[in-house]
Every structure is written in structure tokens, then in C-alpha cells.
Design a protein around this motif. Structure first.
Motif, short mmCIF file in Angstrom:
data_model
loop_
_atom_site.label_atom_id
_atom_site.label_comp_id
_atom_site.label_asym_id
_atom_site.label_seq_id
_atom_site.Cartn_x
_atom_site.Cartn_y
_atom_site.Cartn_z
N ARG A 572 0.83 -1.21 0.00
CA ARG A 572 0.00 0.00 0.00
C ARG A 572 0.86 1.25 0.00
N SER A 573 0.20 2.37 -0.19
CA SER A 573 0.91 3.65 -0.24
C SER A 573 1.63 3.92 1.07
N TRP A 574 2.87 4.45 0.94
CA TRP A 574 3.60 4.95 2.10
C TRP A 574 3.48 6.48 2.11
N ALA A 575 4.13 7.13 3.08
CA ALA A 575 3.85 8.54 3.37
C ALA A 575 4.13 9.47 2.20
N ASP A 576 5.07 9.13 1.31
CA ASP A 576 5.44 10.03 0.22
C ASP A 576 4.81 9.66 -1.11
N GLU A 602 -6.01 0.85 -8.71
CA GLU A 602 -7.41 1.24 -8.91
C GLU A 602 -7.92 1.98 -7.67
N PRO A 603 -8.77 2.99 -7.85
CA PRO A 603 -9.37 3.63 -6.67
C PRO A 603 -10.28 2.64 -5.94
N ALA A 604 -10.29 2.71 -4.63
CA ALA A 604 -11.08 1.78 -3.82
C ALA A 604 -12.47 2.33 -3.57
N GLU A 605 -13.49 1.53 -3.87
CA GLU A 605 -14.86 1.91 -3.52
C GLU A 605 -15.06 1.81 -2.01
N THR A 606 -14.51 0.73 -1.43
CA THR A 606 -14.57 0.50 0.01
C THR A 606 -13.24 -0.09 0.44
N GLY A 607 -12.76 0.28 1.63
CA GLY A 607 -11.50 -0.28 2.11
C GLY A 607 -10.33 0.25 1.32
N TRP A 608 -9.44 -0.64 0.88
CA TRP A 608 -8.25 -0.21 0.14
C TRP A 608 -7.96 -1.17 -1.01
N VAL A 609 -7.13 -0.68 -1.93
CA VAL A 609 -6.62 -1.49 -3.04
C VAL A 609 -5.10 -1.44 -2.97
N GLY A 610 -4.46 -2.61 -3.09
CA GLY A 610 -3.01 -2.67 -3.03
C GLY A 610 -2.48 -3.84 -3.82
N LEU A 611 -1.20 -4.16 -3.61
CA LEU A 611 -0.54 -5.22 -4.35
C LEU A 611 -0.28 -6.43 -3.46
N SER A 612 -0.27 -7.62 -4.08
CA SER A 612 -0.04 -8.85 -3.33
C SER A 612 1.09 -9.70 -3.88
N GLU A 613 1.53 -9.46 -5.09
CA GLU A 613 2.55 -10.34 -5.69
C GLU A 613 3.17 -9.66 -6.90
N GLN A 629 -11.65 -6.54 0.16
CA GLN A 629 -13.06 -6.86 0.36
C GLN A 629 -13.34 -8.33 0.11
N ILE A 630 -14.48 -8.78 0.64
CA ILE A 630 -14.81 -10.20 0.64
C ILE A 630 -16.24 -10.39 0.17
N GLY A 631 -16.56 -11.56 -0.34
CA GLY A 631 -17.93 -11.84 -0.77
C GLY A 631 -18.36 -10.93 -1.90
N THR A 632 -19.61 -10.47 -1.84
CA THR A 632 -20.15 -9.63 -2.91
C THR A 632 -19.54 -8.24 -2.92
N ALA A 633 -18.88 -7.85 -1.84
CA ALA A 633 -18.24 -6.53 -1.78
C ALA A 633 -16.93 -6.49 -2.55
N ALA A 634 -16.38 -7.65 -2.89
CA ALA A 634 -15.10 -7.71 -3.60
C ALA A 634 -15.27 -7.18 -5.02
N LYS A 635 -14.39 -6.25 -5.42
CA LYS A 635 -14.48 -5.64 -6.75
C LYS A 635 -13.19 -5.77 -7.56
#
Length: 717
Positions: A572-576, A602-613, A629-635
Motif C-alpha cells: 500500500r501507499s507509504w507517506a510520500d 485502482e481507486p477503492a470503492e470501500t476499504g483499500w486497493v493494493g498489491l499482493s505479488e 473486500q470479501i464476498g459480494t463486496a469484492a471488486k
């Protein structure tokens, strides 16, 4: 058959190829929060579940909402909510005769003044048609196969906060039998069966837990804390009774030390059964959950005269461990906790379904008349509590009670399975037995491919297993993929500490580069680690000051090696970092030079968006980008591609160039395909030497999770 032989047979069965056979596969999941307006914002929990005689409507008890819910499964692959019925109390159990629902409702003011009622409901109109007062707090219900009566276990449960929480605690429980005719209860004809004085353990305070009725009209009753089983006749007289007994367990995980260590011993453990079901008119099965002093982690078959016919021992625990479903945080208590159960005869085969509450699995066995045959393990929602079989429609259903709405997690689900002549859809990855112990695993958080051998991969686990950091070798040429061995990550010969391994990359020389996600508030450093083929750390490279000065909690989530340079994906984003960007960091091994580029998320509708791999392949960086996000909230669960052509890292602290990404795969259909709910953490991705891609999800170590790991074989890119 000995227990050891049974384990070996199970392991061979589980590792067999996925040829078609009679197996159960999940075809649908229904979040019961969708079944009422209140459930959208409040905790809801399907606990006990039954079905109408035509098999078209499911009926479940929901204690938090105080309702009985109904689900239309005319099309079982597309369940539809039929709404809820308020119970004016806490519904604890539900059974059905024909189209009439019978619900046990707890109305107790306190532990010392228990009360309850049983309510009859017309499933077609949802109207309450009758009510009978009970002798205390109802816990479970069952109906006679011929529809002539409904029986209720009056538990009058103990107060676990009173003294040491033990027995006796008056008033004691009982069993009540209510005659039924054409769906109508005869309240005046209630029979109260006295089960006091039968158990050796606190016999003056019986606590009936579960009841079931066989075709002869006999009632099996578990007295859980009393560690006793009673068989009653339909008139309430005692036909037989006997202790549930105890077991000795060897090679069991007994410590919650954040490692999977099956090396402990438990002696003389009381079974303390929860669910009981008749296999036929003479044999019954108990699920040995434990509640007070016991819990033997398996199930047992008895003759109704008390003769022990079969003991499963640790077979279900080991199966859970090999599927990545072992609940390490329950090791010091009752392990997988077999609790609920169902028996169903499909054509000429009778199946036992054993629900593992803490592993979110269902162990499926076929009755042979002797030792049961293990068939498969089914993935369920979090905390399977109740189940119902509908053999006429080849269906089996679980009710999963845990709702994680307060933590932003998955909602409670009802899950539907169908008996099919097909390959089992689950598991997609599993491990093996190592001698007489399982190779336990979980929380897979990164993948890399063997540089030379197609289909051979390596994964790491994260800090959930802080005392057992590991590299797992995966043979993905098999289906399911098989974890064949574990390489411990060590420092000075001991398990390396202060690591949160989130990624791995083969170094091309038999060793690996590992990236650890730091938490300086917990004294876990951000860094890179070079390990040899035995997993011993040979070099540690901390993050430079320029990065640590702008650190935020969420650090390295991927690492890959390209021509002597490591590329690291920061989650996720750091301070700078500008909004909706994260860093891709480069480290040149020979010179020690650091650099970075920005990656657009991508901009997050809910929660956050980041990298995993992050994985290097064919002139590009392949990156897993996801929301939390989880279930139907996952975008956002997607694979992107960043070309290496023109990608040049700038010095840390300077204006960083912005990488250009291309979205190449949406993982949402892959995560929806198992017909459960969409999990949030797709965390591993790699491409093998033959060009085939693979991905894997992180199951959080079965902590507030269904424990499901989805290993995706994606083919060529």
C-alpha cells in the motif's frame, strides 16, 4: 482395521487422481443476511437447519435475530430467501414434519430459572399454528421418522462463569416427547423423560445436548458434560445408557505456539459428545466436541447397548492439517471440534457427514457396516453448526453460524452440495503424511517456480505461523496440487524469528530470496533475506533509511529476480506516495543500489486497493492487484502486466516515474467458481519454466476464515 492403517488408506484415497466418482460438490452458497432487512446490518447466524418433506424449502434457526428463516431451493443452484418468522425468544433448534416446522425457543430469564417453548409453524403461510410450554431451556429437537412425535433436549445449560464453570448446577435437564397428529402438537400429552441419576459424572445434573430418533421410535440422547449416552423408548422409559468413554491421543498438536507440531500426547480424554445420529436401529454415531473437560477430536460409533464399534481418533485432525484447515489457535483446547452431524442414505449408500466447527470442514464417510470408509472433505463456511441431507434430490446442506460483520468479514452462509458422478472440486491443494504425522500448512502468501522443472513451485507462509517460517515445495503436475515437503527457514539452525514472509523468488542456484513485511511497532524489520536450499538465512538486507523514513505498516508483498536485480512490490501507499499509487522497489544485488517507480492502483470503492505479488516473465512484471473486500463486496482481484521495456527505477527520494499497467486477467470469476464466497486474499502468483501460470490464496491460518485455500492452475498466459 487399525487407526494407523485407516490413516494410510485415507491418505492414499485423498491423493488419488481426480477421476469421476460419486462425490459431493458445492453448487451454491446463500448469505442469510440477504433473507431479512434486519440481517443486512445486524449479526445473523443460521445454526440448525432442516427441510420440508418435499425437499424444496430449507428452514433454519437464527438465534441472534430471534427468527426462523426459510430458503427456497426449488433450483438448488440458485437459492432464494423466503423471509423470516419472529419467535419472541431465542430459537435454538428446528425440525420439520411434512410442511410443519417445529422450533425450540429459549425464553429463560437466567440460568437458574430456565424456560422455553416449542412452536409449530405452517411453512406455506409462515403462520404460527401452535405452542407448548416446556420444562426448561430447549437445546435441540428431532422428529420421529413416522411423524408421530417431536422430541426436545431440555439442557438447562450451565453457567460457565459460575465458580469454575463445572457441574452440578441446578436445575438439571430432561427430555420431553410431544405427540403430533396431522402437524398439530398435543401439549396435554407431553411425556417428560427423567434422565437424572444415570451418568457417573454429575448424574444429579444431566445436561441433554442432542437427540435423534430411529425408525423404531427409539431416541438417542447425548448428555454432553456428563459424558453419557441414553437411549429412550418412545414412552420415555430408559432402554439403555452408557458412558461415552475416553480416548488416548498420540502425535497431537496440543500447544498454541504459532506452529503446526503434531508431537504431543493426551491421555484419558473424555469424549463429551455433542451431536448424535442413528446409523440404523442398532448403531449410533457421536461427534466428540467436548464442552467441559473433554473433546477427543473425532467421532465414535456405538451399538445401542454401549459396545464401542469404531473410533476415528485423530483422522479428521490430520485430514484438516493436510488440507490447510487445521485451527492452530485451538490446539490447546479441542482442536477441530467435531460438533454437528448428519446421516443420509443416497440410493444404496449411507453417508456420515461430520461437521468440524473450528476447521470449517465436513468429513464425509460411507457406512460399510464395519469401519467406515473416508470419502472426502467438503469446504464449508465459517463454523458449520447444522446440516441436513435431502437424498431424494441428491443434496446435502450445511448451516454455518459465524457472522463476521463486526470485523468487516464474511457473512454467515448456508451452503448446498450435490452428489455427482464427477471429480471432486475440492481440495485444489493438499499435503501428505510424513510417517505417522501430517505435513501441516496454511497462510500461503507467495509463490515462485522452480527454474528448471515444469510444474514444481515453492510457497512461503506468513507470520501467522511465526514460530515455523517455512518454504513449501508444491508439485503442481498433480490434481490436486501436492505439497510434498517443508523446508524450515532458519537462522543459526533455529526457526528464524521476527519475520513476516510474504513473498519468495528462486535465485537460480538452488536457494531463494525472501521478502519480509515489516512492522517496526512490533520490532519486525522490513527486509530481504537470501536463504540456501536448506532454508538457512545466509544474507539479510534491511530497507534503507530513505524507505524507512516514509514507512507505513503495509510493506513487501512480492519479490522477483531479474538479471541480478530484485523487484519488490509494496502493498500500500507509504507517506510520500501520491494517492492511488504504490512503490515498486528495485535492489541491485551486486552494487547494493536501491531505486523505485510508482505503480497506479485502482481507486477503492470501500476499504483499500493494493498489491499482493510480483513475478517476472517474458519481458514483463506480472502483478496481483486486489482490494481487501470479501464476498459480494469484492471488486478488484486482478492480474496486471508492466512491460520491462523502458522501465527504469529512479533513486529513492526523487520524483519517481509512473509505470504503465495493462489488466490481463480478472480473478473474480476464478474465486467465484468454487461456489462459496469470494475470499479477499489472492496472494501468490508465478509462471513456471513451461510458461504455465499458477495462483494461490491466503487462508489466514484458519483464523476468522473458512480455511479454504484456492490453488488456481491458469495455463499459458
Amino acid at each position: 482395521m487399525t487407526f494407523k492403517t485407516l490413516l494410510a488408506t485415507t491418505a492414499l484415497t485423498a491423493l488419488a487422481t481426480t477421476a469421476s466418482a460419486d462425490v459431493f460438490n458445492r453448487i451454491a452458497s446463500y448469505p442469510v443476511s440477504d433473507n431479512s432487512e434486519a440481517g443486512a446490518t445486524a449479526e445473523t447466524s443460521p445454526e440448525i437447519i432442516s427441510a420440508t418433506a418435499d425437499g424444496m424449502t430449507l428452514v433454519y434457526s437464527d438465534s441472534p435475530l430471534g427468527v426462523i428463516g426459510m430458503i427456497d431451493i426449488t433450483d438448488p443452484a440458485t437459492p432464494l430467501g423466503k423471509g423470516t418468522i419472529a419467535m419472541d425468544g431465542e430459537p435454538t433448534a428446528v425440525s420439520v414434519i411434512g410442511s410443519t416446522i417445529f422450533a425450540g425457543v429459549n425464553t429463560s430469564e437466567s440460568y437458574t430459572t430456565p424456560s422455553g417453548k416449542i412452536v409449530s409453524i405452517d411453512s406455506a403461510s409462515s403462520e404460527i399454528t401452535g405452542s407448548c410450554d416446556l420444562a426448561g431451556q430447549p437445546d435441540s429437537t428431532a422428529t420421529a421418522p413416522d411423524g408421530s412425535f417431536v422430541v426436545i433436549a431440555i439442557e438447562n445449560e450451565r453457567d460457565e462463569d459460575l465458580g469454575d464453570g463445572g457441574l452440578p448446577q441446578a436445575p438439571g435437564g430432561a427430555v420431553q416427547i410431544i405427540p403430533v397428529s396431522d402437524g398439530a402438537m398435543d401439549c396435554a400429552g407431553i411425556i417428560t423423560a427423567n434422565v437424572t441419576g444415570l451418568a457417573d459424572v454429575a448424574g444429579e445434573d444431566p445436561e441433554p445436548e442432542f437427540v435423534d430418533v430411529n425408525a423404531a421410535g427409539q431416541i438417542a440422547v447425548t448428555l454432553q458434560e456428563n459424558n453419557h449416552i441414553v437411549v429412550l423408548n418412545a414412552d420415555g422409559s430408559v432402554a439403555s445408557h452408557f458412558s461415552a468413554g475416553s480416548v488416548d491421543l498420540q502425535n497431537v498438536d496440543v500447544d498454541e505456539e504459532r506452529a503446526l507440531t503434531f508431537d504431543g500426547t493426551l491421555t484419558d480424554v473424555p469424549r463429551e459428545p455433542d451431536a448424535v445420529q442413528w446409523l440404523d436401529n442398532d448403531r449410533l454415531v457421536i461427534a466428540n466436541e467436548g464442552d467441559w473437560k473433554g473433546g477427543s477430536r473425532g467421532f465414535t460409533i456405538f451399538n445401542k447397548d454401549g459396545t464401542e464399534l469404531f473410533e476415528s481418533g485423530l483422522q479428521l485432525e490430520y485430514e484438516a492439517a493436510m488440507l490447510g484447515h487445521y485451527p492452530e489457535r485451538r490446539s490447546g483446547n479441542k482442536g477441530v471440534e467435531p460438533e454437528g452431524m448428519e446421516i443420509g442414505t443416497f440410493a444404496d449408500a449411507t453417508y456420515m457427514f461430520i461437521l468440524l466447527e473450528r476447521s470449517s470442514l465436513v468429513g464425509v464417510y460411507r457406512d460399510t457396516g464395519g469401519d467406515p470408509e473416508f470419502v472426502q472433505a467438503l469446504p464449508s463456511g465459517v463454523g458449520p453448526e447444522g446440516a441436513v441431507a435431502i437424498p431424494e434430490r441428491n443434496l446435502f446442506i450445511t448451516a454455518n453460524e459465524v457472522d463476521l460483520i463486526e470485523d468487516g468479514g464474511n457473512r454467515a452462509h448456508v451452503m448446498i452440495y450435490e452428489l455427482q458422478d464427477a471429480a471432486p472440486a475440492y481440495p485444489t491443494i493438499r499435503s501428505v503424511m510424513e510417517g505417522d504425522r501430517p505435513l501441516g500448512w496454511g497462510a500461503l502468501s507467495g509463490l515462485t517456480a522452480d527454474p528448471a522443472e515444469p510444474g514444481i513451485l515453492y510457497a512461503v507462509n506468513d507470520s501467522f505461523y511465526a514460530m515455523q517460517p517455512s518454504i513449501f515445495r508444491i508439485d503442481a503436475t498433480q490434481s490436486p496440487a501436492v505439497i510434498t515437503n517443508r523446508i524450515p527457514v532458519t537462522r543459526g539452525g533455529a526457526p528464524a524469528q521476527l519475520l513476516d514472509l510474504e513473498s519468495i523468488s528462486a535465485d537460480g542456484e538452488g536457494g531463494f530470496w525472501l521478502a519480509s513485511e515489516g512492522r517496526t511497532d512490533r520490532m519486525i524489520p522490513h527486509g530481504l533475506y537470501h536463504v540456501n536450499s536448506d532454508g538457512e538465512i545466509e544474507e539479510s538486507i534491511p530497507f534503507p533509511k530513505e524507505l524507512l523514513d516514509v514507512e507505513r505498516r503495509f510493506g513487501s508483498e512480492g519479490v522477483t529476480l531479474i538479471d541480478g536485480t530484485l523487484w519488490i512490490a509494496i502493498q500500500r501507499s507509504w507517506a510520500d506516495d501520491p494517492e492511488n499509487t504504490v512503490k515498486l522497489i528495485s535492489y541491485t544485488i551486486e552494487t547494493g543500489e536501491w531505486g523505485a517507480v510508482h505503480y497506479p492502483t485502482e481507486p477503492a470503492e470501500t476499504g483499500w486497493v493494493g498489491l499482493s505479488e510480483i513475478t517476472a516473465h517474458d519481458g514483463a512484471l506480472w502483478i496481483v492487484e486486489r482490494d481487501n473486500q470479501i464476498g459480494t463486496a469484492a471488486k478488484v482481484k486482478q492480474l496486471t502486466k508492466v512491460s520491462l521495456d523502458g522501465l527504469t527505477a529512479a533513486p529513492l527520494g526523487s520524483d519517481l516515474p509512473l509505470a504503465q499497467k495493462e489488466i490481463v486477467r480478472d480473478f473474480l470469476p476464478d474465486l467465484q467458481a468454487p461456489n462459496g464466497y469470494v475470499v479477499d486474499k489472492i496472494e501468490g502468483f508465478t509462471v513456471d519454466v513451461a510458461g504455465n501460470a499458477f495462483a494461490v490464496t491466503d487462508n489466514d491460518g484458519v483464523d476468522d476464515s473458512s480455511g479454504e485455500t484456492h490453488f488456481l492452475t491458469l495455463g499459458g498466459l
